[in-house]
Design an enzyme around this catalytic site. Structure first.
Site, short mmCIF file in Angstrom:
data_model
loop_
_atom_site.label_atom_id
_atom_site.label_comp_id
_atom_site.label_asym_id
_atom_site.label_seq_id
_atom_site.Cartn_x
_atom_site.Cartn_y
_atom_site.Cartn_z
NE ARG A 61 -25.51 2.25 2.23
CZ ARG A 61 -25.16 2.13 0.95
NH1 ARG A 61 -26.04 2.42 -0.01
NH2 ARG A 61 -23.96 1.75 0.62
N GLY A 62 -27.97 7.24 2.60
CA GLY A 62 -29.33 7.67 2.33
C GLY A 62 -29.88 6.88 1.16
CE LYS A 63 -36.29 5.59 -2.15
NZ LYS A 63 -37.71 5.99 -2.09
CG PHE A 64 -31.75 8.95 -4.23
CD1 PHE A 64 -32.11 7.94 -5.12
CD2 PHE A 64 -32.76 9.64 -3.59
CE1 PHE A 64 -33.43 7.66 -5.37
CE2 PHE A 64 -34.09 9.37 -3.84
CZ PHE A 64 -34.43 8.37 -4.73
CB ALA A 65 -26.18 10.28 -1.22
CB VAL A 66 -23.26 5.82 0.34
CG1 VAL A 66 -22.37 5.77 -0.89
CG2 VAL A 66 -22.62 5.09 1.50
CE LYS A 82 -24.52 14.42 0.40
NZ LYS A 82 -25.09 15.69 0.92
CG ASP A 179 -32.96 17.97 7.11
OD1 ASP A 179 -33.87 17.82 7.95
OD2 ASP A 179 -32.34 17.02 6.62
#
Length: 408
Positions: A61-66, A82, A179
């Site tokens: 999970r991220g800030k704008f995606a899961v 995603k 990254d």
């Protein structure tokens, strides 16, 4: 990881993407090093009409995606879905998603990059259906608490060769990942140890020799000095991250990590690498030479991915490891081999460790190794040691923290 959308008015560089040296300038090139054309059909039907989302823990999970594990109804095959929001902080970020799809399309021929299966688009989000890597992140082995769960040096050599093969492919096609870290390197299986899959191209960019690209983004512990100095990005920027990644995989220690981001950035800018006796005991001279040819402040002084693959440290056992365990042994012998390895590791003398889990984000896996208090005090008497704790954080944009963890 999904970076925040550029704010209106930000100065960005125009770059060109060339699929080969002889290719003509692409008409689909965009700004900020982003690709803008894809070939994958985008399905507008409801995602759940074709896939069953498995209940239980999310893959990431991220800030704008899961990322969620799912099963394709017509085939029964497992995938990683995603889900990505198209609008973030009021900005339309569909362009960034299209770029990520385009990079995945480009890398379809590389077995070292996660495979894109399908793309769905709904009113507020897009879904990338990706190959499912059952072994999870290499992060778990990098910070393994037990010696028999951590990577052996031979494991690191084999996996690093595969990582470099994937990075070399990207660089030959003028793509920089930006990254590279343990959370973005997945394994096809955990036991026996499988092959790697590079994931998460949300920060990736196109680069070319005659156009400068400057961005401030990445994950603090892994960013190169030129990122912090807002200097031009190149394929050498990824190679710095490879150097840090190698160090972490071999030692379980983050070389530049400070008590906060400012100290971490200072360590990177000053090339302040911790080579204490504890770390050196875990690195032979060939491995140390490999790391040192990457952790160089000037990008032009760093080895390329192709040069790294020819380094003696990676060449030493390559002839003996041309195949993975799955390809060499039948299932029964794999189990016997695994049992033998565990027994040998258990017989080795274990160093005293204490456990501490420091999570600077919403999602992470594994436990972190840390030196005992007595060891730390002994090192502090001679020099200030870099913290042995892991603080794996989200990529940052304009030196602003983006909380949350994300693996695809």
């Amino acid at each position: 990881m999904i970076p925040e959308c550029p704010r209106a008015g930000d100065a960005r560089s125009r770059t060109r993407f060339l699929r080969s040296p002889a290719a003509e300038p692409s008409q689909s090139r965009g700004v900020s090093g982003l690709l803008s054309e894809i070939k994958t059909p985008i399905t507008n039907e409801p995602f759940t009409d074709h896939y069953t989302i498995l209940p239980g823990k999310e893959l990431g999970r991220g800030k704008f995606a899961v990322v969620r594990k799912c099963v394709e109804k017509c085939t029964g095959h497992e995938y990683a879905a995603k889900f990505m929001r198209k609008r973030r902080k009021g900005q339309d970020c569909r362009t960034e998603i299209i770029h990520e799809i385009s990079v995945l399309e480009l890398a379809t021929v590389s077995s070292r990059v996660v495979n894109l299966h399908q793309v769905y688009e709904m009113a507020s989000e897009m879904v990338l259906v990706l190959e499912f890597a059952a072994g999870g992140e290499i992060f778990n082995q990098c910070v393994a608490d037990r010696e028999d769960e951590a990577f052996s040096e031979e494991d690191v050599k084999r996996l690093m060769r595969q990582i470099l093969e994937g990075v070399s492919f990207l660089h030959q096609n003028n793509i920089v990942h930006l990254d590279l870290k343990p959370q973005n390197i997945l394994l096809t299986s955990c036991s026996p140890l499988g092959d790697i899959k590079i994931v998460d191209f949300g920060l990736s960019r196109m680069v070319c020799s005659h156009q400068e690209l400057r961005e401030i983004m990445g994950t603090p512990e892994y960013v190169a000095p030129e990122i912090l100095n807002y200097e031009p990005i190149s394929t050498a920027t990824d190679m710095w991250s490879i150097g840090v990644l190698t160090y972490v995989m071999l030692t379980g220690i983050s070389p530049f990590l400070g008590e906060d981001k400012q100290e971490t950035f200072l360590n990177i800018s000053q090339l302040s690498v911790s080579y204490t006796e504890e770390e050196l005991q875990q690195l032979d001279q060939a491995a140390l030479s490999f790391i040192q040819m990457l952790l160089r402040k000037q990008p032009q002084d760093r080895a390329t991915a192709e040069q790294c693959l020819k380094h003696p440290w990676l060449q030493s056992s390559e002839s003996q490891e041309t195949q993975t365990v799955e390809e060499i042994l039948p299932v029964e012998e794999q189990e016997a081999s695994s049992t033998t390895s565990s027994t040998t590791a258990a017989e080795e003398e274990e160093r005293p460790v204490t456990e501490e889990l420091i999570v600077m984000a919403a999602y992470t896996l594994g436990q972190c190794r840390q030196s005992s208090t007595s060891e730390k005090e002994a090192l502090a008497a001679e020099q200030k040691a870099i913290s042995k704790r892991f603080k794996f954080e989200e990529p940052f944009s304009a030196l602003q923290e983006v909380p949350g963890e994300f693996i695809y």
